[in-house]
Write an enzyme that holds these catalytic residues in place. Sequence first.
Site, short mmCIF file in Angstrom:
data_model
loop_
_atom_site.label_atom_id
_atom_site.label_comp_id
_atom_site.label_asym_id
_atom_site.label_seq_id
_atom_site.Cartn_x
_atom_site.Cartn_y
_atom_site.Cartn_z
N GLN A 38 0.83 -1.20 0.00
CA GLN A 38 0.00 0.00 0.00
C GLN A 38 0.86 1.24 0.00
OE1 GLN A 38 -1.20 0.73 4.53
NE2 GLN A 38 -1.51 -1.43 3.95
N HIS A 44 0.08 5.70 1.06
CA HIS A 44 -0.90 6.65 1.58
C HIS A 44 -0.78 7.96 0.81
CE1 HIS A 44 -1.50 3.75 4.72
NE2 HIS A 44 -0.24 3.83 5.07
N HIS A 82 4.73 0.24 0.69
CA HIS A 82 5.24 -0.51 1.83
C HIS A 82 4.23 -1.60 2.21
CE1 HIS A 82 2.75 2.72 3.56
NE2 HIS A 82 2.46 1.86 4.52
N ARG A 136 -4.36 0.55 -1.93
CA ARG A 136 -3.82 -0.81 -1.93
C ARG A 136 -3.56 -1.32 -3.35
NH1 ARG A 136 -8.32 -0.55 1.19
NH2 ARG A 136 -8.03 -0.64 3.45
#
Length: 412
Positions: free
Chosen positions: A99, A101, A265, A284
Amino acid sequence: MYRLKCDVKSYGWGKVGHESLAAKLAEAGYGFEVDPNTPYAELWMGSHPSGPSFVMQTGKPLSELLTPETVGEKVYKKYGKQLPFLFKVLSINKVLSIQAHPDKPLGKQLHKTNPKEYKDDNHKPEMAVALTEFDALCGFRPVKQIEQFLDSIAPLREFVGEEAVRQFKGTVKQDERKALETLFNELMHKDEKRIQEFTPQLVQLAKSDANNFGGTEYGGKAFSDLIIHLNSQFPDDIGLFVTPFLNYVRLHPGEAVFLRALDPHAYVSGNIIECMAASDNVIRLGFTPKFKDIETLVNNLTYQTADAKSQLTQPVPFAKACGSGKTLLYDPPIEEFSILQTKVSPGQKQCIRGINGPSILLVTEGSGILNGDKGDVASISPGFVYFISANFPLTISATSEPVVVYQAFCEI
């Protein structure tokens, strides 16, 4: 200082029952009832609406306690009645999704266009501090290492495509970022049939040539074991072919890694303290049954490469601490949060001078006493969580056994 009742999250990747440190801390801290058959993944400490903490003395949400006096004028002016950070304990039994962010502009865009999946408009840089041995994938490897894996792992090279690999090698010296983006984009758009065709070849090579898998300099037995382990949890998953592109790290207790927004990560195993900007946004791409947003991720990753060591956060002594204990500061390059780790042995005391902003304190080990400068006294033991107001000096004392506390805070 205000004792908190916090929120426990049950996700499939969490450790089950009392194997979960997140669940055990919640049970010890405020009587959370642990089901022996349920996976418990995260303990949330903060004011995020998806899992708010409550003040035990009043039963009211922590957010109602946040005023200019309790969080400081500067923090309140910028963040209002929400803490700028979300503090967590994670207990990882099964790999989390690969994933990233969003940064702030992308967070706003995603929340506007798809609020069902992206529930707030914030960015989400984060830091993890290992409580036990902790395995993770973090950020793109240096190009030299990626090239070695492509050369030495035939199923990986053939999966991506020989022509795509040739183009990558031919352009990487002129524009490393663009070359990696083009190759990764090619990899991420392979269909399920191709994934199912090449996964057995990749896993078989990891098993048959374990010590030399990926080359001895960057691969070897630990890396082959990782591929086999990940395939056992998520067979025939695109994440298996992404893994060689990412740094694989094993952190020991007290070591930390900082993950910027839009860096790929995945957490693999272990127990950690985690702190992040107050967001629950996740984009994701693999190792998950949940919603995957591959186009968004491929088009927005940083594609910055670095070795694993450069992503580690080295703690330093905290300047506002004094006494016979030890306080270390983990200070990432963002304003929303930093983390303190304080260790105090029996008979010792450690003072934390007033922090110019709000903080949340979690006890992970030992028992002792918290003292404020105005006669406030509170007991501490594992699982106890306290909100500490701005500019509130603390003294931490250990009684019969060593105390370890972690404290997330924000100063502007």
